[in-house]
Structures are given as C-alpha cells and as structure tokens.
Design an enzyme around this catalytic site. Structure first.
Site, PDB file in Angstrom:
ATOM      1  N   LYS A  44       0.837  -1.204   0.000  1.00 19.33           N
ATOM      2  CA  LYS A  44       0.000   0.000   0.000  1.00 19.33           C
ATOM      3  C   LYS A  44       0.873   1.256   0.000  1.00 19.33           C
ATOM      4  O   LYS A  44       0.598   2.219  -0.722  1.00 19.33           O
ATOM      5  CB  LYS A  44      -0.927  -0.002   1.227  1.00 19.33           C
ATOM      6  CG  LYS A  44      -2.033  -1.043   1.127  1.00 19.33           C
ATOM      7  CD  LYS A  44      -2.789  -1.236   2.434  1.00 19.33           C
ATOM      8  CE  LYS A  44      -3.797  -2.376   2.294  1.00 19.33           C
ATOM      9  NZ  LYS A  44      -4.523  -2.698   3.529  1.00 19.33           N
ATOM     10  N   GLN A  88      -5.139  -1.612   9.911  1.00 24.83           N
ATOM     11  CA  GLN A  88      -4.985  -2.913   9.262  1.00 24.83           C
ATOM     12  C   GLN A  88      -5.591  -4.015  10.131  1.00 24.83           C
ATOM     13  O   GLN A  88      -5.291  -4.109  11.322  1.00 24.83           O
ATOM     14  CB  GLN A  88      -3.488  -3.172   9.006  1.00 24.83           C
ATOM     15  CG  GLN A  88      -3.182  -4.425   8.233  1.00 24.83           C
ATOM     16  CD  GLN A  88      -3.596  -4.355   6.764  1.00 24.83           C
ATOM     17  OE1 GLN A  88      -3.507  -3.308   6.119  1.00 24.83           O
ATOM     18  NE2 GLN A  88      -4.069  -5.471   6.233  1.00 24.83           N
ATOM     19  N   ASP A 111     -11.381   2.364   4.047  1.00 24.71           N
ATOM     20  CA  ASP A 111     -11.755   0.950   3.877  1.00 24.71           C
ATOM     21  C   ASP A 111     -13.270   0.738   3.885  1.00 24.71           C
ATOM     22  O   ASP A 111     -13.741  -0.375   3.654  1.00 24.71           O
ATOM     23  CB  ASP A 111     -11.135   0.100   5.002  1.00 24.71           C
ATOM     24  CG  ASP A 111      -9.802  -0.520   4.584  1.00 24.71           C
ATOM     25  OD1 ASP A 111      -9.518  -0.532   3.366  1.00 24.71           O
ATOM     26  OD2 ASP A 111      -9.057  -0.986   5.459  1.00 24.71           O
TER      27      ASP A 111
END
Ligand code: NAP
Length: 279
Positions: A44, A88, A111
């Site tokens: 990422k 994460q 997200d």
C-alpha cells in the site's frame, strides 16, 4: 481478466488527480507484527508513494492496549494533514475491532468499514465502500460483463468482501445469492452463476465442475502455500469460464488501486470539494 494492467492504468489516472489536488495524506496503523499484514502495508505504501500520496506508516507494538489504539485513531482523525486512514485488520485478540472501526472518522474511513459507511452502502448511497468489492465491480465494468439481470453468486459473507460485494451486485441489478460455510451443495448453487465471486480463503474451493460454461469468475482468494500465493479457484476452471481473474494479478492489484482512489475521495471530502453525506 488482467487486474494488473487495469490497476496500472487507474494508478496513472490517480497520479494526475493527486497532482491537481495537491498534498494528500493517507495513514495506516498496524498493530503487531503479522507477516501477511506487513506485506499488505508495504504494498500500500509503495503504491501510494508512486502516485504522490503521502503515506504515514504507523506501527504499534502487539501489546498496545485498546485505549492506546483509540487515542492514536483520535489523533489521526484530528490531523488535517491526514485525509484518509485505515487500521490494518486483523487486530490482536485483546482489542475490540468493531470499537476501533467505530472510532474512525467516517469521512476518512478509506476501507469503508465504519457502520455509517456500511449503512450507506446497504441503502445504495455509497460513500466509502470496501476497496476489494469496488475493485471487483471495476473489473466487471472494464470487461463489459453484463450484471443487470444476471445471476450473481458470491461465495463468502465477510464484512470486508462477501457482504459488500453482494450489495454492490444487488445495486447493479443482479439477482444475488450469497453462499457460506453452511451452504448445502455449494456446487449446485455456483453452477447457476453468470457472475461468480469467490472469497473464502481456501485453495481450490471452486473447480471446473462448479461453474457454468462461459461464466465470469472473480477469485478474491489469496492463500499462501509452498507454491506461493494461490486463489480460491482451481486455475483449471479457466477452461470452462468465459472470463476469470488470475491469482496473482487479478483482484489483488485492483484492491491497492482502489485504496488510492479511496484516499483521493477522502481528500475531496476533507476539503469540502464534495459534500460528505450522513454526518
Ligand atoms: P473470511 O472473513 O475468513 O470469510 C470467509 C468466508 O468464506 C466466510 O463467510 C465463510 O463462511 C466462507 N466459507 C468458509 N469455508 C467455506 C466453504 N467450504 N464453502 C463456502 N463458504 C465457505 O475471509 P475474507 O476476509 O472475506 O477473505 C476471503 C479471501 O480473500 C481470503 O483468501 C483472503 O486472503 C482474500 N483476500 C484477498 C484480498 C485481495 O486483495 N485480493 C484482500 C483481503 C483478503 P462463514 O461465514 O459461514 O464462516
């Protein structure tokens, strides 16, 4: 379906947008030292750097408390140089994942996991939507796969992939069936699919006999084994499918590209260029 090539093109378009918008900040928070999460975070950050997004890599020790993590999230929410942020997953067992996700500013939730964003997705008023299912839909669009009226089957019902993918397909007017570990006779259901999305986390859960001739098969799976990374779908399925995503090189690169797009979207919300609905 070449996700790598499409992702590359999209990243080029994003780089242009970043140049126009100016500084964009994307923060990632990783708690602990899970090797798979470490790889995802590195990918990422590399991709963000390549399109000119300033990515801030925050690493916290595995014994970090829930309160400490919430404090970190609060700081990032308040930081004007950070447009988008993600924590994460999975988090260590002692941390309540749902509580941490609820603490993220919904406008920065790249997200798309905050209940507000998830609720908007259910209502068909998408704001931030999970980057994996958005990548799946973008691939279908790119390859002109008819979705309206199609029979779509999603295998897997996770919050990250299965559920949002099913909702996006439903909003695109597919007739959607969601399968999971309790589904009886999975093959009988998947053989009906014109569009089959597989997100289980087990190699070869779908084989050539489980798909209709000419179906479009999207393999979200990423399973690490002795032979490297493999998907959930037996590669021999390609002989029966009309279109299929390879692993690697299918959904994976699209996921990263969609995250960058989500950061750009967050920057537009943050700067008031686009109104953030719902708050
Ligand atoms: P997850 O949370 O573990 O969910 C797996 C789903 O599969 C669950 O809904 C489970 O059913 C269902 N399932 C398990 N065994 C099954 C079976 N035998 N038949 C039918 N359904 C079954 O996984 P996830 O986070 O959605 O991830 C799915 C896959 O995507 C994994 O391989 C993961 O590595 C991969 N992934 C890829 C990317 C990418 O960028 N390409 C990113 C993230 C994840 P129940 O709900 O009944 O338990």
């Amino acid at each position: 379906m070449d996700g790598k090539a499409l992702a590359e093109r999209i990243r080029g378009e994003i780089a242009e947008e970043v140049r126009e918008l100016g500084e964009i900040g994307l923060a990632t928070v990783l708690v602990g030292d899970d090797p798979a999460s470490d790889i995802y975070i590195r990918l990422k950050h590399k991709a963000a750097g390549e399109v000119g997004i300033n990515a801030k890599d925050i690493r916290l020790a595995s014994q970090t408390t829930e309160e400490e993590l919430l404090e970190q999230v609060a700081q990032l929410n308040a930081d004007d140089s950070i447009d988008g942020l993600l924590v994460q997953l999975p988090l260590p067992d002692h941390i309540d994942e749902a509580r941490v996700i609820r603490a993220i500013d919904p406008a920065k939730d790249v997200d798309g996991l905050h209940p507000l964003n998830f609720g908007q997705l259910v209502l068909g008023r998408s704001v931030h939507v999970g980057v994996i299912p958005v990548g799946v839909m973008r691939l279908l669009e790119e390859y002109d796969v008819p979705v309206e009226g199609a029979c779509a089957v999603v295998v897997g019902r996770s919050d990250i992939v299965g559920k949002p993918a099913a909702l996006l397909l439903l909003h695109a007017s597919a007739t959607v069936t969601v399968c999971h570990s309790r589904t009886k006779d999975l093959g009988a259901v998947t053989r009906e699919a014109d569009v089959l999305v597989v997100a289980v986390g087990r190699a070869n859960v779908i084989g050539p006999d489980d798909v209709k001739e000419g179906a479009t098969v999207i393999d979200v799976g990423m399973n690490r084994g002795d032979d490297g990374v493999v998907g959930d779908v037996d590669p021999a399925t390609a002989e029966r499918a009309g279109l299929i995503t390879p692993v690697p090189g299918g959904v994976g690169p699209m996921t990263i590209a969609m995250l960058l797009a989500s950061a750009v979207k967050a920057a537009k919300y943050g700067r008031g260029l686009v109104a953030f609905p719902g708050v």
